[in-house]
Design an enzyme around this catalytic site. Structure first.
Site, PDB file in Angstrom:
ATOM      1  N   ASP A  81      -8.494  -9.617   0.350  1.00 24.64           N
ATOM      2  CA  ASP A  81      -7.957  -8.354  -0.182  1.00 24.64           C
ATOM      3  C   ASP A  81      -7.401  -8.619  -1.578  1.00 24.64           C
ATOM      4  O   ASP A  81      -6.191  -8.637  -1.795  1.00 24.64           O
ATOM      5  CB  ASP A  81      -6.865  -7.812   0.745  1.00 24.64           C
ATOM      6  CG  ASP A  81      -6.394  -6.426   0.336  1.00 24.64           C
ATOM      7  OD1 ASP A  81      -7.039  -5.808  -0.531  1.00 24.64           O
ATOM      8  OD2 ASP A  81      -5.373  -5.963   0.875  1.00 24.64           O
ATOM      9  N   CYS A 128      -9.678  -2.409  -3.511  1.00 19.59           N
ATOM     10  CA  CYS A 128      -9.312  -1.163  -4.180  1.00 19.59           C
ATOM     11  C   CYS A 128     -10.275  -0.854  -5.319  1.00 19.59           C
ATOM     12  O   CYS A 128     -10.152   0.179  -5.972  1.00 19.59           O
ATOM     13  CB  CYS A 128      -7.877  -1.229  -4.699  1.00 19.59           C
ATOM     14  SG  CYS A 128      -7.598  -2.546  -5.913  1.00 19.59           S
ATOM     15  N   GLN A 149       0.830  -1.204   0.000  1.00 17.73           N
ATOM     16  CA  GLN A 149       0.000   0.000   0.000  1.00 17.73           C
ATOM     17  C   GLN A 149       0.867   1.257   0.000  1.00 17.73           C
ATOM     18  O   GLN A 149       1.893   1.318   0.675  1.00 17.73           O
ATOM     19  CB  GLN A 149      -0.929   0.009   1.210  1.00 17.73           C
ATOM     20  CG  GLN A 149      -1.967  -1.105   1.198  1.00 17.73           C
ATOM     21  CD  GLN A 149      -3.063  -0.902   0.163  1.00 17.73           C
ATOM     22  OE1 GLN A 149      -3.007   0.022  -0.654  1.00 17.73           O
ATOM     23  NE2 GLN A 149      -4.061  -1.765   0.190  1.00 17.73           N
TER      24      GLN A 149
END
Length: 578
Positions: free
Chosen positions: A498, A525, A389
């Site tokens: 994720d 995302c 990230q």
């Protein structure tokens, strides 16, 4: 700013306003556009705006290439891509009836406006997918949507059309004629290239308004892509803000294009003029708004200080060696803590680092170099070219929110001793969630497709003195993850998902449902593919509910701002098996 995104990078410039162009009345078509009441404006916003501040064009003067195959030119966009989402937003704004009528008349791909035609419009709304504005333009009895950057609902704008698509056209923003004084505050802009660089969309907005818009993105995604009945979708929570709104980005990827063919041919002939300093044709930076043209960027205010300090020498290195490049290239700059001498596997790596003024951080520019970050009280190391990230300041709020979602407090429905004791971290990468949450679980298992990321995760576990029997990582396909954790107690296991932007798939969902973790936290995302996946999970779970009647329910939804000043939002969905 690097492509996050984004990734696509699509404000108004911070430099003094240019003179307005002199135009004949015949050059401009004035169009009335309805304003969609997307969100109420924030209170107490400064009225110090630049009413006459024009926006520079995006330099997209070239006519688009004619497609050899009309069928290919009209090919539907990839599902859940920005173009697909924008297409749905355009249809929603026009109305399905108008879209259907245009298709029936074979006019849905036929814009009523010419290339380079200038229009005056009133902005209807902002696209949640791109941060660009949508305006309805009328030509005779036809309605068409115009997509333009850097403009806000209710603003009167002047634009120039440069590309057509189905039911809409893209246009450069030439001028904001009447600004939205309740939203727009140009004193907030911190970048001199805002309005020409495609990196940021929201620098002219108060931060609370940015967060409101990102909440709207989550709302729209679940309304349009999840197929979940509205009464089963909880109220979307406020977007979690980033502690830093500038100087937060720990990774930057500027790029440059190859030398002109004429220069390369002259080189081959041996009669190329000597290159002294930076040639006019060399641009090192990011794309201009609405184009694929690279513009020079010497400093990026959303990047961390050490990256901005390193950007100058990195640019100089390209300039000094530009004759050696046959093609363009993407550069890499990553913010890192200094490494121990024995942690450096590459003896040449020190030449690829630049120390910040305070000596606390270095900039790694080698794709194979090692980057070190501290998140809370944990250390992480990973290869510079791999995923991690890009906003370090937001990682503690992110992981804290996930922890609180797994262990809600107060939680009247959870009896003492029922809290999860095991964690499965799918798509675990370098182990961010696994390692940050390990102290709260008896056992943690992470899985990741990339063997290199798994090596980083294993190293990070050791770096933080986590016992292998308590935290383990396995390289492999996340769709087979549950084969490796059959000994985990289902009713005491939490699952974190994720995935990349494309989301997960039916195979993974089937295995996930068969496993039956008590709590699922889905971090994404791409909120649109997340909405699709969560809808699929709920539908299949309802279909497959066993004799006990247990099925997954969507407990909470929120966004988290990993990229302030842009339209991007991270989304976190929490599901419970009840």
């Amino acid at each position: 700013m690097a492509s996050t995104h984004p990734r696509s990078r699509s404000g108004s410039p911070a430099h003094p306003p240019e003179k307005r162009l002199r135009l004949d009345a015949s050059d401009i078509i004035e169009v009335d556009s309805p304003v969609v009441d997307q969100q109420p404006p924030p209170e107490n916003v400064s009225e110090d705006v630049l009413a006459d501040k024009p926006h520079p064009p995006s330099s997209s003067k070239k006519q688009p290439k004619k497609h050899k195959n009309k069928k290919n030119a009209r090919r539907a966009p990839e599902p859940y891509s920005h173009d697909d989402i924008l297409s749905r937003e355009v249809t929603a704004l026009l109305g399905q009836d108008i879209a259907d009528e245009a298709k029936a008349a074979d006019l849905d791909w036929s814009s009523p406006f010419e290339f380079s035609q200038q229009l005056e419009l009133t902005v209807s709304c902002i696209s949640p997918s791109t941060g660009e504005s949508l305006s309805i333009a009328t030509a005779g009895d036809r309605k068409w949507v115009i997509v333009a950057p850097l403009s806000l609902p209710g603003e009167r704008i002047r634009v120039r059309v440069y590309r057509h698509s189905r039911l809409y056209s893209h246009a450069d923003l030439l001028e904001v004629i009447e600004p939205n004084s309740e939203w727009r505050d140009m004193s907030l802009v911190q970048c001199k290239y805002f309005g020409t660089c495609a990196g940021c969309q929201y620098q002219m907005l108060p931060y609370e308004k940015q967060l409101d818009l990102k909440r709207g993105t989550v709302v729209e995604a679940y309304k349009n892509y999840s197929n979940i009945p509205s009464d089963l979708v909880p109220t979307i929570l406020p977007t979690i803000g980033s502690p830093l709104q500038y100087n937060y980005r720990t990774k930057l990827t500027p790029h440059f294009q190859r030398p002109p063919f004429s220069f390369q041919k002259a080189q081959k002939r041996g009669d190329a003029p000597p290159v002294e300093g930076k040639p006019d044709w060399l641009k090192i930076g990011f794309h201009q708004v609405g184009t694929r043209n690279v513009m020079d960027i010497e400093e990026c205010p959303i990047a961390t200080p050490v990256i901005n300090k390193a950007l100058g020498p990195v640019r100089d290195n390209v300039i000094n060696n530009i004759t050696k490049f046959k093609n363009g290239a993407t550069l890499l700059l990553r913010d890192s803590l200094p490494l121990d001498a024995d942690a450096d596997d590459d003896p040449a790596a020190p030449e690829m680092r630049i120390t910040a003024e305070d000596g606390a951080h270095i900039c790694v520019t080698d794709q194979k170099g090692t980057v070190r970050e501290r998140v809370g009280d944990k250390l992480f190391e990973y290869t510079a070219g791999t995923f991690f990230q890009n906003n370090n300041s937001a990682l503690v709020p992110l992981t804290d929110y996930v922890r609180r979602a797994i262990f809600p407090s107060p939680s009247p429905g959870v009896q003492a001793g029922e809290a999860p004791t095991h964690l499965v971290d799918a798509y675990c990468g370098s182990g961010l969630f696994s390692i940050m949450l390990a102290p709260h679980f008896a056992r943690v298992a992470g899985i990741e497709l990339s063997a290199e990321s798994i090596r980083s995760a294993q190293r990070n576990a050791a770096l933080n003195a986590l016992a292998p029997e308590a935290v383990s990582f396995l390289a492999g396909d996340a769709a087979n993850i549950f084969d490796t954790v059959q000994d985990f107690p289902r009713e005491r296991t939490a699952l974190i998902i994720d995935p990349p932007r494309k989301g997960t798939d039916g195979r993974f969902v089937e295995q996930m449902l068969a496993f039956g973790a008590s709590t699922v936290v889905y971090v994404s995302c791409n909120v649109h593919t997340q909405a699709r996946d969560v809808g699929m999970i709920l539908a299949k779970s309802s279909e497959q509910a066993g004799a006990d009647g247990k099925k997954y329910v969507l407990e909470s939804l929120t966004g988290l701002d990993l990229f302030p000043q842009t339209a991007h939002v991270e989304a976190i969905a929490v599901l419970r098996l009840v």
